[in-house]
Scaffold this motif. Structure first.
Motif, PDB file in Angstrom:
ATOM      1  N   ASP A  31     -72.873 -12.963 -18.288  1.00 35.54           N
ATOM      2  CA  ASP A  31     -73.950 -12.183 -19.277  1.00 35.54           C
ATOM      3  C   ASP A  31     -74.909 -13.551 -19.778  1.00 35.54           C
ATOM      4  N   ASP A  32     -74.502 -14.355 -20.207  1.00 38.09           N
ATOM      5  CA  ASP A  32     -75.050 -15.647 -20.904  1.00 38.09           C
ATOM      6  C   ASP A  32     -76.144 -16.098 -19.553  1.00 38.09           C
ATOM      7  N   GLN A  34     -76.841 -14.794 -17.097  1.00 38.52           N
ATOM      8  CA  GLN A  34     -78.278 -13.716 -16.686  1.00 38.52           C
ATOM      9  C   GLN A  34     -79.283 -13.673 -17.798  1.00 38.52           C
ATOM     10  N   SER A  35     -78.918 -13.674 -19.103  1.00 39.06           N
ATOM     11  CA  SER A  35     -79.912 -13.713 -19.873  1.00 39.06           C
ATOM     12  C   SER A  35     -80.588 -15.161 -19.997  1.00 39.06           C
ATOM     13  N   ARG A  36     -80.093 -16.352 -19.829  1.00 40.16           N
ATOM     14  CA  ARG A  36     -80.812 -17.560 -19.671  1.00 40.16           C
ATOM     15  C   ARG A  36     -81.886 -17.387 -18.681  1.00 40.16           C
ATOM     16  N   LEU A  38     -83.205 -14.927 -17.385  1.00 39.75           N
ATOM     17  CA  LEU A  38     -84.195 -13.948 -17.610  1.00 39.75           C
ATOM     18  C   LEU A  38     -85.283 -14.467 -18.812  1.00 39.75           C
ATOM     19  N   TYR A  39     -84.820 -15.265 -19.562  1.00 34.29           N
ATOM     20  CA  TYR A  39     -85.744 -15.911 -20.440  1.00 34.29           C
ATOM     21  C   TYR A  39     -86.160 -17.279 -20.322  1.00 34.29           C
ATOM     22  N   SER A  40     -85.803 -17.903 -19.134  1.00 34.09           N
ATOM     23  CA  SER A  40     -85.727 -19.247 -18.897  1.00 34.09           C
ATOM     24  C   SER A  40     -87.377 -19.934 -19.079  1.00 34.09           C
TER      25      SER A  40
END
Length: 162
Positions: A31-32, A34-36, A38-40
């Motif tokens: 999850d971490d 994926q979130s990284r 998305l907001y990279s």
């Protein structure tokens, strides 16, 4: 040359009972990641490594409370006007003053206990009744109501009917 990927455990192994902590840890890491991803483009390394709680905005419109740049007047852009009306309704809904009450809280409590509470307590007491209590209550109801139907028993035929 491609970067080495970390070996992953199979789903079957992670589903085993003794692997639950590892499974949770692996899911959290995924999850971490994926979130990284998305907001990279919005989060840089300095933001990741710092412990600061402050964010820097390139525009002061958020701080000043200015409206969006797109406007529409007299039906030139109906979709945009609908969105603006919805936003205005949400803002007014949040800041709308509380209307005066027609019925006081005490009156509502009295009405609730007069109408609803006896049925609630009665239904809860039924839940904890024993068979003996249930039978006693049923017999008590039969004695109060003279027209209540009694349980019919087998009647022996009369001998003079021959």
């Amino acid at each position: 040359m491609p970067a080495k990927s970390k070996p992953r455990l199979s789903r079957g192994v992670l589903d085993m009972k003794f692997m639950q902590r590892t499974k949770d840890k692996v899911e959290k890491e995924a999850d971490d990641e994926q979130s990284r991803a998305l907001y990279s483009n919005e989060i840089n390394q300095k933001m990741l490594n710092s412990t600061s709680n402050f964010m820097v905005e390139s525009s002061y419109s958020i701080c000043a409370g200015l409206i969006d740049g797109r406007l529409s007047f007299r039906g030139m852009n109906p979709d945009l006007e609908i969105l603006m009306e919805q936003e205005l309704a949400e803002k007014q809904g949040r800041t709308r003053p509380e209307q005066p009450k027609e019925v006081s809280d005490q009156d509502m409590v009295k009405a609730y206990y007069a109408n609803k509470a006896p049925t609630v307590t009665g239904s809860m007491s039924k839940k904890f009744n024993t068979k003996k209590d249930f039978k006693r209550k049923k017999i008590g109801e039969d004695s109060e109501n003279p027209h209540a139907t009694r349980k019919q028993h087998f009647k022996k035929p009369r001998s003079d009917d021959d």
